[in-house]
Design an enzyme around this catalytic site. Structure first.
Site, PDB file in Angstrom:
ATOM      1  N   ASP A 142     -12.471  11.579 -13.086  1.00  0.00           N
ATOM      2  CA  ASP A 142     -12.167  10.766 -14.272  1.00  0.00           C
ATOM      3  C   ASP A 142     -13.030   9.518 -14.419  1.00  0.00           C
ATOM      4  O   ASP A 142     -13.447   9.161 -15.509  1.00  0.00           O
ATOM      5  CB  ASP A 142     -10.737  10.253 -14.109  1.00  0.00           C
ATOM      6  CG  ASP A 142      -9.828  10.950 -15.069  1.00  0.00           C
ATOM      7  OD1 ASP A 142     -10.214  12.030 -15.537  1.00  0.00           O
ATOM      8  OD2 ASP A 142      -8.746  10.386 -15.339  1.00  0.00           O
ATOM      9  N   LEU A 143     -13.249   8.853 -13.289  1.00  0.00           N
ATOM     10  CA  LEU A 143     -13.995   7.596 -13.326  1.00  0.00           C
ATOM     11  C   LEU A 143     -15.393   7.827 -13.920  1.00  0.00           C
ATOM     12  O   LEU A 143     -15.872   7.041 -14.741  1.00  0.00           O
ATOM     13  CB  LEU A 143     -14.106   7.023 -11.907  1.00  0.00           C
ATOM     14  CG  LEU A 143     -14.891   5.729 -11.768  1.00  0.00           C
ATOM     15  CD1 LEU A 143     -14.167   4.580 -12.473  1.00  0.00           C
ATOM     16  CD2 LEU A 143     -15.099   5.363 -10.297  1.00  0.00           C
ATOM     17  N   LYS A 172     -11.141   0.197  -5.532  1.00  0.00           N
ATOM     18  CA  LYS A 172      -9.807   0.361  -4.997  1.00  0.00           C
ATOM     19  C   LYS A 172      -9.306   1.789  -5.182  1.00  0.00           C
ATOM     20  O   LYS A 172      -9.796   2.453  -6.084  1.00  0.00           O
ATOM     21  CB  LYS A 172      -8.847  -0.631  -5.630  1.00  0.00           C
ATOM     22  CG  LYS A 172      -8.689  -0.491  -7.135  1.00  0.00           C
ATOM     23  CD  LYS A 172      -7.757  -1.519  -7.652  1.00  0.00           C
ATOM     24  CE  LYS A 172      -6.343  -1.048  -7.636  1.00  0.00           C
ATOM     25  NZ  LYS A 172      -5.977  -0.160  -8.754  1.00  0.00           N
ATOM     26  N   GLU A 222       1.653  -2.579 -19.444  1.00  0.00           N
ATOM     27  CA  GLU A 222       1.015  -1.318 -19.846  1.00  0.00           C
ATOM     28  C   GLU A 222       2.032  -0.432 -20.541  1.00  0.00           C
ATOM     29  O   GLU A 222       3.231  -0.506 -20.237  1.00  0.00           O
ATOM     30  CB  GLU A 222       0.485  -0.589 -18.616  1.00  0.00           C
ATOM     31  CG  GLU A 222      -0.591  -1.352 -17.887  1.00  0.00           C
ATOM     32  CD  GLU A 222      -1.245  -0.477 -16.831  1.00  0.00           C
ATOM     33  OE1 GLU A 222      -2.122   0.307 -17.193  1.00  0.00           O
ATOM     34  OE2 GLU A 222      -0.847  -0.572 -15.664  1.00  0.00           O
ATOM     35  N   HIS A 238      -5.974  -6.797  -9.140  1.00  0.00           N
ATOM     36  CA  HIS A 238      -6.253  -7.491 -10.393  1.00  0.00           C
ATOM     37  C   HIS A 238      -5.496  -8.820 -10.557  1.00  0.00           C
ATOM     38  O   HIS A 238      -6.070  -9.830 -10.937  1.00  0.00           O
ATOM     39  CB  HIS A 238      -5.931  -6.591 -11.588  1.00  0.00           C
ATOM     40  CG  HIS A 238      -6.493  -5.201 -11.470  1.00  0.00           C
ATOM     41  ND1 HIS A 238      -7.742  -4.944 -10.955  1.00  0.00           N
ATOM     42  CD2 HIS A 238      -5.991  -3.988 -11.806  1.00  0.00           C
ATOM     43  CE1 HIS A 238      -7.979  -3.643 -10.971  1.00  0.00           C
ATOM     44  NE2 HIS A 238      -6.927  -3.042 -11.483  1.00  0.00           N
ATOM     45  N   LYS A 255       4.442  -0.580 -15.876  1.00  0.00           N
ATOM     46  CA  LYS A 255       4.064   0.544 -16.739  1.00  0.00           C
ATOM     47  C   LYS A 255       5.212   0.873 -17.677  1.00  0.00           C
ATOM     48  O   LYS A 255       6.345   0.455 -17.449  1.00  0.00           O
ATOM     49  CB  LYS A 255       3.718   1.762 -15.879  1.00  0.00           C
ATOM     50  CG  LYS A 255       2.478   1.531 -15.017  1.00  0.00           C
ATOM     51  CD  LYS A 255       1.841   2.827 -14.584  1.00  0.00           C
ATOM     52  CE  LYS A 255       0.620   2.597 -13.715  1.00  0.00           C
ATOM     53  NZ  LYS A 255      -0.591   2.246 -14.457  1.00  0.00           N
TER      54      LYS A 255
HETATM   55  C1  BG6 Z   1      -6.129   0.299 -12.389  1.00  0.00           C
HETATM   56  C2  BG6 Z   1      -4.779   0.747 -11.939  1.00  0.00           C
HETATM   57  O1  BG6 Z   1      -6.795  -0.398 -11.372  1.00  0.00           O
HETATM   58  O2  BG6 Z   1      -5.995  -0.553 -13.513  1.00  0.00           O
HETATM   59  C3  BG6 Z   1      -4.053   1.464 -13.054  1.00  0.00           C
HETATM   60  O3  BG6 Z   1      -4.922   1.615 -10.829  1.00  0.00           O
HETATM   61  C4  BG6 Z   1      -4.007   0.591 -14.281  1.00  0.00           C
HETATM   62  O4  BG6 Z   1      -2.746   1.842 -12.661  1.00  0.00           O
HETATM   63  C5  BG6 Z   1      -5.387   0.075 -14.638  1.00  0.00           C
HETATM   64  O5  BG6 Z   1      -3.494   1.365 -15.344  1.00  0.00           O
HETATM   65  C6  BG6 Z   1      -5.327  -0.946 -15.754  1.00  0.00           C
HETATM   66  O6  BG6 Z   1      -6.626  -1.267 -16.124  1.00  0.00           O
HETATM   67  P1  BG6 Z   1      -6.973  -1.633 -17.634  1.00  0.00           P
HETATM   68  O7  BG6 Z   1      -8.416  -1.960 -17.623  1.00  0.00           O
HETATM   69  O8  BG6 Z   1      -6.621  -0.441 -18.451  1.00  0.00           O
HETATM   70  O9  BG6 Z   1      -6.085  -2.804 -17.965  1.00  0.00           O
END
Ligand code: BG6
Length: 454
Positions: free
Chosen positions: A14-15, A140, A208, A232, A317
């Site tokens: 995915d990444l 991570k 989220e 984060h 979430k």
């Molecule tokens: C990731 C987490 O590091 O960051 C996810 O593993 C999360 O669970 C995501 O949804 C959120 O990132 P962004 O950029 O969508 O706010």
């Protein structure tokens, strides 16, 4: 730099489809990376490059720029756990590079594969320890606790020099996170009041709307605390709370961030762990899982600058909206008592997503004949002003790596102290409460702390 070769391990994930390929094609389109860029996509599936790109296009959230990617990408079939299959890869890279070529090795693989892949990269001489043109990149989860993070790190130090290692926390590539230091240190009005005599509290929030999506196996072992707070949220907190660095060079900034992470404590009475209703029915989640998908607590940064100021951290979430924001609330004005008016406190909003920007809430007279007060917000919205110029976090991060700029990457001791703190919080977690709406959680927070999370 004339030539760039990026080798992606785990390139069918995915990444790569959602972040790396779109970022690299945009950088190429904008001539930010060399004309002679080569992306070697490693995978064990039996694809040729066209078939690989077709598959990546299907997996990507938006259309990939296939025309550009066809120029850059070469799919290379390999079983990355088999050392004898590395010779052909070494040969491919050797035949395409010269002595000035910048080489990036992106480990877009699970941490369980790091040891074997790092060993093979080293044994096959793909990367030479200390060669500053060769960098290793990964992100991570940096382990699942302090000990496993240490093990991974020590293992990496066997094969690579710290200067070659780039640990990605993608939040640090977001526009407004990069802007925090500029807002704090390049504006006199904030520089002078950034301490516990003027700041009443700080809220760091990442809401989220999505659930676990397809990441049950990883997420159920992590939970909101390890998935979001360890990385984060603590990165954001350290940028807000750090003292003025000696310089804005990478190591000086990191030294200050680490001092913050070393001086964290938290109020265990304030801890809320919760799980969204329906989490147990998600695919691959054990029916008796106690993993939290929401966490909230009050922390303190015990430095002279911030001692006594509550930092409220909240992330979850399946909430009502996708929003990442830092809210800095200032103390009441000294003149408050002379006004017979319901004055509000000033707040500075650092808006990270979905729209990056800054908002400043002030008291202002209601226009007209009445002597009344209203709160107004001065707003700066970056996307609204820079249409077409916004870059994605991964573009910035990849560009910085190619240019050897390390400020936006986490140093090992930042990870170490984040884990120490998170493990301490984790010890106080109990069975999560179930939530099916955000109001319920925000009411719990209000009852516990008196705070509205907005
Ligand atoms: C990731 C987490 O590091 O960051 C996810 O593993 C999360 O669970 C995501 O949804 C959120 O990132 P962004 O950029 O969508 O706010």
């Amino acid at each position: 730099m004339k030539k760039l070769i990026i080798t992606i391990f785990g390139s069918t994930g995915d990444l790569t489809s959602r972040k790396l390929l779109p970022a690299l094609s945009r950088l190429y389109e904008q001539k930010q990376i060399p004309e002679e860029t080569m992306i070697i996509a490693l995978g064990r599936r039996d694809y040729d490059t066209d078939r690989y790109l077709e598959q990546m296009n299907q997996n990507s959230a938006s259309d990939l720029n296939i025309d550009i990617l066809k120029k850059l990408v070469q799919y290379f079939k390999i079983e990355i756990t088999e050392l004898d299959q590395y010779d052909a890869l070494v040969e491919l890279i050797q035949s395409n590079k010269d002595k000035d070529t910048r080489e990036l090795f992106y480990l877009a693989i699970g941490p369980e594969l790091f040891p074997v892949v790092s060993k093979h990269i080293n044994k096959s001489n793909l990367v030479e320890i200390g060669n500053k043109n060769q960098s290793i990149i990964f992100e991570k989860p940096f382990g699942h606790d302090l000990n496993s993070a240490k093990e991974i790190n020590e293992m990496l130090w066997n094969y690579f020099d710290e200067k070659q290692i780039y640990r990605i926390d993608h939040y640090l590539g977001k526009e407004m996170i990069q802007n925090i230091m500029m807002v704090r240190f390049a504006n006199r009005i904030f520089e002078e009041i950034w301490h516990n005599r003027s700041i009443k509290n700080v809220k760091i929030i990442a809401r989220e709307t999505d659930g676990v999506l397809g990441r049950a196996n990883y997420y159920d072992h992590a939970g909101a605390l390890k998935d979001m707070v360890q990385s984060h949220l603590l990165q954001m907190l350290s940028l807000i709370a750090m003292d003025v660095p000696l310089s804005y060079f990478s190591e000086d900034v990191k030294d200050e961030k680490v001092k913050v992470l070393k001086h964290l404590s938290f109020d265990k009475e304030s801890l809320i762990s919760a799980q969204y209703d329906g989490y147990l029915n998600e695919e691959n989640i054990p029916k008796d899982s106690k993993t939290e998908t929401f966490v909230f607590f009050k922390a303190f940064v015990n430095t002279p600058r911030f001692k006594g100021v509550p930092f409220y951290l909240m992330t979850g979430k399946k909430l009502d909206q996708k929003e990442s924001v830092i809210i800095i609330e200032f103390e009441e004005t000294n003149e408050q008592r002379k006004w017979d008016l319901p004055l509000s406190t000033n707040k500075l909003y650092i808006k990270i997503a979905p729209l990056d920007g800054v908002g400043l809430v002030l008291n202002s007279k209601v226009p007209g004949l009445r002597d009344d007060v209203e709160t107004v917000e001065l707003e700066y919205c970056i996307a609204c002003n820079a249409v077409g110029n916004m870059s994605e976090a991964y573009e910035k991060l990849l560009l910085d790596i190619t240019n050897h700029h390390k400020t936006l990457f986490t140093r090992w001791d930042e990870i170490e102290y984040s884990w120490k703190f998170v493990e301490h919080v984790e010890k106080h977690q109990s069975k999560p409460v179930i939530y099916d709406n955000h109001e319920m959680l925000e009411k719990m927070i209000k009852d516990l702390t008196g705070e509205d999370m907005k």
